[in-house]
Design an enzyme around this catalytic site. Sequence first.
Site, PDB file in Angstrom:
ATOM      1  N   LYS A   1      35.312  96.766  96.787  1.00 54.92           N
ATOM      2  CA  LYS A   1      34.309  96.827  95.724  1.00 54.92           C
ATOM      3  C   LYS A   1      33.315  95.702  95.917  1.00 54.92           C
ATOM      4  O   LYS A   1      33.695  94.575  96.210  1.00 54.92           O
ATOM      5  CB  LYS A   1      35.038  96.639  94.377  1.00 54.92           C
ATOM      6  CG  LYS A   1      34.165  96.794  93.170  1.00 54.92           C
ATOM      7  CD  LYS A   1      34.109  98.219  92.676  1.00 54.92           C
ATOM      8  CE  LYS A   1      33.043  98.444  91.632  1.00 54.92           C
ATOM      9  NZ  LYS A   1      31.681  98.579  92.197  1.00 54.92           N
TER      10      LYS A   1
ATOM     11  N   LYS B   1      30.765  94.048 100.520  1.00 55.01           N
ATOM     12  CA  LYS B   1      29.380  93.762 100.121  1.00 55.01           C
ATOM     13  C   LYS B   1      28.452  94.410 101.119  1.00 55.01           C
ATOM     14  O   LYS B   1      28.819  94.606 102.276  1.00 55.01           O
ATOM     15  CB  LYS B   1      29.142  92.253 100.121  1.00 55.01           C
ATOM     16  CG  LYS B   1      27.923  91.824  99.358  1.00 55.01           C
ATOM     17  CD  LYS B   1      28.235  91.847  97.876  1.00 55.01           C
ATOM     18  CE  LYS B   1      27.281  91.070  97.035  1.00 55.01           C
ATOM     19  NZ  LYS B   1      27.956  90.609  95.806  1.00 55.01           N
TER      20      LYS B   1
ATOM     21  N   THR C   1      27.410  90.684  83.637  1.00 59.57           N
ATOM     22  CA  THR C   1      27.568  89.442  84.391  1.00 59.57           C
ATOM     23  C   THR C   1      27.072  88.265  83.553  1.00 59.57           C
ATOM     24  O   THR C   1      27.757  87.240  83.425  1.00 59.57           O
ATOM     25  CB  THR C   1      26.824  89.511  85.742  1.00 59.57           C
ATOM     26  OG1 THR C   1      27.159  90.748  86.372  1.00 59.57           O
ATOM     27  CG2 THR C   1      27.219  88.375  86.656  1.00 59.57           C
TER      28      THR C   1
HETATM   29  N1  GLU Z   1      27.234  92.357  92.708  1.00 56.26           N
HETATM   30  C1  GLU Z   1      28.131  91.920  91.685  1.00 56.26           C
HETATM   31  C2  GLU Z   1      28.998  90.757  92.165  1.00 56.26           C
HETATM   32  O1  GLU Z   1      28.605  90.022  93.042  1.00 56.26           O
HETATM   33  C3  GLU Z   1      28.924  93.068  91.079  1.00 56.26           C
HETATM   34  C4  GLU Z   1      29.795  93.825  92.014  1.00 56.26           C
HETATM   35  C5  GLU Z   1      30.399  95.092  91.420  1.00 56.26           C
HETATM   36  O2  GLU Z   1      30.157  95.363  90.253  1.00 56.26           O
HETATM   37  O3  GLU Z   1      31.110  95.767  92.149  1.00 56.26           O
HETATM   38  O4  GLU Z   1      30.030  90.487  91.644  1.00 56.26           O
END
Ligand code: GLU
Length: 413
Positions: free
Chosen positions: A66, A102, A185
């Site tokens: 994820k 990522k 977030t």
């Molecule tokens: N891009 C966000 C992070 O760095 C969210 C990742 C997600 O929701 O999978 O945590």
Amino acid sequence: MRAFEATRRFFHTAAEHLDLNAQAREAMLMASREVRVQVSIERDDGSLATFVGFRVQHDNSRGPMKGGLRYHPEVNLDETRSLASLMTWKTAVVNLPYGGAKGGIGVDPRSLSQREMERLTRVFVDQIHDIVGPDTDIPAPDMGTDHRVMAWFRNQWEKYHGFNPAVITGKPVEEYGAKGREEATGRGVGTLTVKLTKRLGMKPEATSIAIQGFGNVGSHAAKFLSEAQFPVIAISDITGTYYRKEGLDIAAALHHKLQHPYGLLEGFTECEVLPTDALLTLPNVDILIPAALGGVITEKNAKQISAKAIIEAANGPVDPDADRILHDHGVTILPDILANAGGVTVSYFEWVQNRQHYRWTLDRVRQELDRTLSEAFEHVWQNAHERDLSLRTAAYMIGITRVRRASELAGLT
Ligand code: GLU
């Protein structure tokens, strides 16, 4: 310092305390798969533009991988590798049933029209669709991407694999997205700031806050904290630092952001305007929240930081040299793998809702987010204090231990 080197060093500090041998460390650090693809699109004027895209899948011991998709000119393999491994430790610290990944494209999204962004996203999906999926690797928004990009991604992926909205999170709420995902977030950063300041004996009204970055994360954190009575005295974006000693009118700043191109603060008045890089080293800041790019606090500026605590809303904002200097100066750092975990936590709730074909209320999302982050915070805080470790080392130790335990139970070691 390069991004992956920084994460490696934080990992090794924790691995030392866990007595992990060199072979185990190597296996845990190396990504399971790294993909680099060409993303060529036709621009609106008919010319051809070529970009490079990545997806790094770090670890799946605890569940499907994820992590977000970043569209930014500085996206490269080293940074993506670092961010992918951070996702593994992050999902483990908050105990979500996921691994880490990522991806991203080295592009300045501001240089593209909406139609070009859509084409770019669809071509990227054409290149990586067979390695992502609801049970393998689930992308999400990150810097430079939002719910629209997620909707295009899902639509293109479903052309190959059929209906399955759980392939990606951070979708528009009316298109299988979760209520509260966009704010998650920043809200998580706010919730954890409240928890940390309580532990440090700081009162909200007497605790000044500076936030670097006024994008999705920074702006929602500013909103949450100003509503919780903290004076937010400085915010910044690429157009400058906006400073008011008595506290800024955050509601007005949010309104300004909505009215202006790319959500920039340029032209925001009733405060002093300083250069962008002035924010990090402003005097009389109690809590500093870097919510923009990684690698912004280094040994060059660490000594000038006045804050008593740093909340890492961005991924990797403090490098290991700066981390040591700040630690020696008694600055408490709430590490990224806990501080910004609210986003992936609500992504998990979105994925769960998609798979159950059931919708949660905003209240339920917020309550479960609060519970998940509170449990993780208490666990990290206890471990750090019992063993006299930094919050970062304690968080990494919890993450690494959970990942290691999962692979042991699976019989891989
Ligand atoms: N891009 C966000 C992070 O760095 C969210 C990742 C997600 O929701 O999978 O945590």
